[in-house]
Write a protein that holds these residues in place. Structure first.
Motif, PDB file in Angstrom:
ATOM      1  N   PHE A 148       0.797  -1.217   0.000  1.00  0.00           N
ATOM      2  CA  PHE A 148       0.000   0.000   0.000  1.00  0.00           C
ATOM      3  C   PHE A 148       0.837   1.278   0.000  1.00  0.00           C
ATOM      4  N   GLY A 149       2.153   1.145  -0.051  1.00  0.00           N
ATOM      5  CA  GLY A 149       3.026   2.313  -0.110  1.00  0.00           C
ATOM      6  C   GLY A 149       3.234   2.977   1.236  1.00  0.00           C
ATOM      7  N   GLY A 150       4.038   4.029   1.216  1.00  0.00           N
ATOM      8  CA  GLY A 150       4.370   4.745   2.445  1.00  0.00           C
ATOM      9  C   GLY A 150       3.165   5.390   3.102  1.00  0.00           C
ATOM     10  N   ARG A 151       2.322   6.017   2.311  1.00  0.00           N
ATOM     11  CA  ARG A 151       1.122   6.636   2.886  1.00  0.00           C
ATOM     12  C   ARG A 151       0.202   5.598   3.507  1.00  0.00           C
ATOM     13  N   GLY A 152       0.125   4.448   2.880  1.00  0.00           N
ATOM     14  CA  GLY A 152      -0.719   3.389   3.405  1.00  0.00           C
ATOM     15  C   GLY A 152      -0.224   2.842   4.733  1.00  0.00           C
ATOM     16  N   ALA A 153       1.091   2.991   4.978  1.00  0.00           N
ATOM     17  CA  ALA A 153       1.680   2.466   6.215  1.00  0.00           C
ATOM     18  C   ALA A 153       1.624   3.462   7.370  1.00  0.00           C
ATOM     19  N   VAL A 154       1.422   4.745   7.080  1.00  0.00           N
ATOM     20  CA  VAL A 154       1.431   5.766   8.140  1.00  0.00           C
ATOM     21  C   VAL A 154       0.396   5.493   9.232  1.00  0.00           C
TER      22      VAL A 154
END
Length: 194
Positions: free
Chosen positions: A32-38
């Motif tokens: 899910f990418g960096g934003r998805g991991a925040v």
């Protein structure tokens, strides 16, 4: 006042080494990418902060008085790891499937069931909590240190997932990665049941 270097070192080791949170973050970052991991990073840190505060303020005595409570948490944590493995094994970057990234609430709640998080919180409270009259201030100190050290460690695992994302564009490679990460979570679940 506590010696901060040993506390920081312990938090670094516990936060940076593989465990359920970091497997979840690497998988979330990859899918899910960096934003998805925040939200997952923020949830983990919020859950750990609350957990550490509670342990420092006396919750640890519950585990001494009622050892069965530890067993229940260990079993519930293992069951949740199995659920998380199932959820992460079906994740897809293409969006063809419906899975979503781990949410803030899920990551926060998971800390209540994560055996590694409990070990960290119990150890911080019993070994590194400064003795003294200002219990709330001391608990706040060790919880904040844990958060300040843990946040970049969690981000590192999510960024590892993001960095391998381009290799996972092939659905077959992504499926192998997700199943491997799910298998690691299952192994951790079995280890926590021992």
């Amino acid at each position: 006042m506590t010696d901060l270097l040993p506390l920081m070192t312990y938090c670094l080791v516990m936060s940076a080494t593989p465990g359920p949170n970091n497997v979840m973050l690497a998988t979330t970052g990859a899918n899910f990418g960096g934003r998805g991991a925040v939200p997952a990073i923020m949830g983990i840190q919020t859950g750990m902060f609350v957990q550490t505060m509670l342990m420092c303020l006396g919750l640890g005595s519950v585990f001494v008085t009622y050892p069965l409570a530890q067993q229940v948490l260990r079993i519930a944590g293992s069951v949740y790891l199995i659920y998380l493995a199932w959820k992460l094994s079906g994740a897809s970057m293409s969006g063809a499937q419906a899975p979503k990234a781990v949410t803030f609430a899920q990551a926060t709640t998971f800390q209540a069931l994560n055996p590694k998080s409990w070990v960290k919180a119990v150890t911080v409270a019993s070994v590194f909590m400064p003795a003294g009259e200002n219990m709330l201030g001391n608990a706040l100190l060790v919880a904040v240190v844990g958060t300040l050290v843990g946040m970049p460690c969690n981000a590192m695992w999510a960024l590892f997932g993001v960095s391998i994302r381009r290799f996972l564009l092939d659905p077959q490679k992504q499926r192998v990665f997700n199943w491997t990460m799910a298998a690691i979570l299952l192994v951790l679940a079995v280890m926590f049941l021992r």
